[in-house]
Design a protein around this motif. Structure first.
Motif, PDB file in Angstrom:
ATOM      1  N   LYS A   1      10.294  18.373   5.037  1.00 28.66           N
ATOM      2  CA  LYS A   1       9.190  18.499   4.090  1.00 28.66           C
ATOM      3  C   LYS A   1       8.176  17.386   4.391  1.00 28.66           C
ATOM      4  N   PRO A   2       7.237  17.671   5.283  1.00 32.03           N
ATOM      5  CA  PRO A   2       6.304  16.618   5.712  1.00 32.03           C
ATOM      6  C   PRO A   2       5.472  16.059   4.550  1.00 32.03           C
ATOM      7  N   GLY A   3       5.364  14.730   4.511  1.00 28.63           N
ATOM      8  CA  GLY A   3       4.505  14.062   3.542  1.00 28.63           C
ATOM      9  C   GLY A   3       4.861  14.297   2.094  1.00 28.63           C
ATOM     10  N   ALA A   4       6.131  14.614   1.823  1.00 31.16           N
ATOM     11  CA  ALA A   4       6.518  15.015   0.462  1.00 31.16           C
ATOM     12  C   ALA A   4       6.769  13.841  -0.483  1.00 31.16           C
ATOM     13  N   LEU A   5       6.812  12.612   0.054  1.00 32.27           N
ATOM     14  CA  LEU A   5       7.151  11.458  -0.786  1.00 32.27           C
ATOM     15  C   LEU A   5       6.153  10.340  -0.558  1.00 32.27           C
ATOM     16  N   ASN A   6       5.577   9.839  -1.654  1.00 30.98           N
ATOM     17  CA  ASN A   6       4.749   8.641  -1.579  1.00 30.98           C
ATOM     18  C   ASN A   6       5.636   7.413  -1.729  1.00 30.98           C
ATOM     19  N   VAL A   7       5.440   6.439  -0.849  1.00 30.56           N
ATOM     20  CA  VAL A   7       6.236   5.215  -0.892  1.00 30.56           C
ATOM     21  C   VAL A   7       5.319   4.004  -0.819  1.00 30.56           C
ATOM     22  N   LEU A   8       5.752   2.934  -1.473  1.00 30.06           N
ATOM     23  CA  LEU A   8       5.026   1.666  -1.412  1.00 30.06           C
ATOM     24  C   LEU A   8       5.644   0.823  -0.303  1.00 30.06           C
ATOM     25  N   VAL A   9       4.832   0.418   0.650  1.00 26.46           N
ATOM     26  CA  VAL A   9       5.323  -0.354   1.790  1.00 26.46           C
ATOM     27  C   VAL A   9       4.468  -1.607   1.942  1.00 26.46           C
ATOM     28  N   PRO A  10       4.945  -2.583   2.709  1.00 30.80           N
ATOM     29  CA  PRO A  10       4.115  -3.772   2.961  1.00 30.80           C
ATOM     30  C   PRO A  10       2.773  -3.377   3.573  1.00 30.80           C
ATOM     31  N   ALA A  11       1.726  -4.105   3.227  1.00 32.55           N
ATOM     32  CA  ALA A  11       0.381  -3.780   3.708  1.00 32.55           C
ATOM     33  C   ALA A  11       0.328  -3.738   5.225  1.00 32.55           C
ATOM     34  N   SER A  12       1.063  -4.639   5.884  1.00 34.90           N
ATOM     35  CA  SER A  12       1.044  -4.679   7.344  1.00 34.90           C
ATOM     36  C   SER A  12       1.608  -3.397   7.948  1.00 34.90           C
ATOM     37  N   VAL A  13       2.622  -2.811   7.289  1.00 33.18           N
ATOM     38  CA  VAL A  13       3.202  -1.563   7.769  1.00 33.18           C
ATOM     39  C   VAL A  13       2.213  -0.407   7.603  1.00 33.18           C
ATOM     40  N   ALA A  14       1.561  -0.338   6.452  1.00 28.77           N
ATOM     41  CA  ALA A  14       0.576   0.726   6.193  1.00 28.77           C
ATOM     42  C   ALA A  14      -0.586   0.630   7.173  1.00 28.77           C
TER      43      ALA A  14
ATOM     44  N   GLU B   1       0.850  -1.195   0.000  1.00 26.98           N
ATOM     45  CA  GLU B   1       0.000   0.000   0.000  1.00 26.98           C
ATOM     46  C   GLU B   1       0.883   1.240   0.000  1.00 26.98           C
ATOM     47  N   ILE B   2       0.326   2.329  -0.516  1.00 31.29           N
ATOM     48  CA  ILE B   2       1.076   3.583  -0.638  1.00 31.29           C
ATOM     49  C   ILE B   2       0.767   4.489   0.556  1.00 31.29           C
ATOM     50  N   ILE B   3       1.829   4.998   1.180  1.00 30.64           N
ATOM     51  CA  ILE B   3       1.689   5.972   2.266  1.00 30.64           C
ATOM     52  C   ILE B   3       2.582   7.169   1.957  1.00 30.64           C
ATOM     53  N   ALA B   4       2.337   8.277   2.632  1.00 25.38           N
ATOM     54  CA  ALA B   4       3.161   9.476   2.475  1.00 25.38           C
ATOM     55  C   ALA B   4       4.130   9.586   3.643  1.00 25.38           C
ATOM     56  N   VAL B   5       5.397   9.838   3.339  1.00 27.19           N
ATOM     57  CA  VAL B   5       6.420  10.031   4.370  1.00 27.19           C
ATOM     58  C   VAL B   5       7.166  11.331   4.088  1.00 27.19           C
ATOM     59  N   ASP B   6       8.024  11.701   5.022  1.00 25.07           N
ATOM     60  CA  ASP B   6       8.717  12.978   4.917  1.00 25.07           C
ATOM     61  C   ASP B   6       9.992  12.875   4.091  1.00 25.07           C
ATOM     62  N   MET B   7      10.408  14.023   3.568  1.00 26.67           N
ATOM     63  CA  MET B   7      11.741  14.203   3.021  1.00 26.67           C
ATOM     64  C   MET B   7      12.333  15.438   3.679  1.00 26.67           C
ATOM     65  N   ALA B   8      13.602  15.695   3.414  1.00 27.68           N
ATOM     66  CA  ALA B   8      14.246  16.908   3.911  1.00 27.68           C
ATOM     67  C   ALA B   8      15.069  17.498   2.774  1.00 27.68           C
ATOM     68  N   THR B   9      15.433  18.773   2.926  1.00 28.38           N
ATOM     69  CA  THR B   9      16.273  19.422   1.930  1.00 28.38           C
ATOM     70  C   THR B   9      17.411  20.162   2.609  1.00 28.38           C
TER      71      THR B   9
END
Length: 306
Positions: free
Chosen positions: A288-301, A118-126
């Motif tokens: 940068k909160p929520g700036a990257l969508n990532v695919l993770v295992p369903a159990s993690v999401a 499943e896809i969730i949003a996580v942070d990035m930084a610059t």
């Protein structure tokens, strides 16, 4: 979902992997779950161009990146702020960002987890506008990477051994830098041996990665240790994830930090997601909160949603 896989044949453990056989397993795993997949296997020098092409394709939902830290960081930078998601094949030495996302550390097990992921949003930084997913650091870490680059190694274990040698050489002759660090309204000038600014705070009791990759803060780790015994303790605690046990490390958190270098004409380097980069006299680092969508295992999401 429509996957576009980009594999760096010169990166991480993929250098010693039978990529044709692995590609067949990728197709079998993902296509049998109803997904479509294209695969590009390229040399390191072509990775950026190939990632750009994958990200630009309108039909692509997920860019599946495989390689070392540089490959993953480059893929994340191109997906920052976009609807497309990043899936990470854990082919690096430590795979710290992937660990923080709960991605299994075996290539084949990671693929299986993506099949129903499943896809969730996580942070990035610059750092001065340049994106990173794990850490921006100066001082000891940068010196270690510079020393390691001069050594020859051909495998993951060889890189770990080279890192250990570089760490010992750094302990014997640690860097010292005069810096000013601005955190919020506070500004402190100090002589440090290292500063690491991380995309979210590292968790305790394990390798240095964030337990919550969507925590919305920078972790700021300031090291003032200079004596050999102090530095040995620092590296030992760092490896065990015992940051808070070290009296020579100050830990802060913020959404923005400004780092100024007072070098007296000396040129220093920084490390960003494992790669050496030029260190500017002043660097502004932001989360940068929520700036990257990532695919993770369903159990993690599902665990994060709960």
């Amino acid at each position: 979902m429509n996957f576009a896989a980009v594999l760096n044949r010169d990166g991480g453990t993929l250098r010693t992997t039978n990529l044709m056989a692995f590609s067949d397993r990728m197709r079998q795993t993902l296509e049998s779950a109803g997904h479509s997949l294209s695969i590009d296997i390229v040399a390191g020098r072509d990775i950026v161009e190939t990632l750009d092409s994958a990200v630009s394709r309108r039909t692509v939902d997920v860019v599946l990146a495989g390689g070392g830290d540089g490959t993953i960081s480059a893929a994340a930078a191109r997906l920052m702020g976009k609807k497309k998601a990043l899936a990470i094949l854990p082919a690096g030495t430590m795979n710290l960002f992937a660990r923080g996302l709960g991605i299994p550390q075996s290539l084949d097990t990671a693929l299986e987890s993506f099949a129903d992921g499943e896809i969730i949003a996580v942070d990035m930084a610059t750092a001065n506008g340049q994106p990173f997913v794990h850490q921006f650091s100066i001082g000891m870490h940068a010196k270690m990477v510079q020393l390691r680059q001069k050594m020859e190694f051909r495998s993951r274990l060889g890189k770990i051994g080279a890192s250990a040698k570089a760490a010992w050489a750094t302990i014997k002759n640690p860097p010292a830098m005069n810096v000013t660090l601005g955190i919020g309204d506070a500004e402190v000038t100090a002589r440090i041996s290292g500063i690491g600014v991380t995309n979210n705070l590292f968790g305790e009791g394990h390798l240095p990665y964030a337990d919550n990759p969507a925590g919305g803060v920078l972790g700021i780790y300031v090291t003032v240790a200079q004596q050999r015994a102090e530095l040995v303790k620092f590296f030992f605690n760092m490896a065990r994830g015992k940051w808070r046990d070290n009296e020579h490390v100050e830990i802060h958190q913020a959404d923005r930090a400004v780092l100024k270098i007072h070098s007296g004409g000396r040129k220093f380097r920084a490390v960003m997601d494992g790669e050496l980069v030029r260190l500017d006299c002043e660097t502004t680092i932001e989360i940068k909160p929520g700036a990257l969508n990532v695919l993770v295992p369903a159990s993690v999401a599902q665990a994060k949603a709960a």
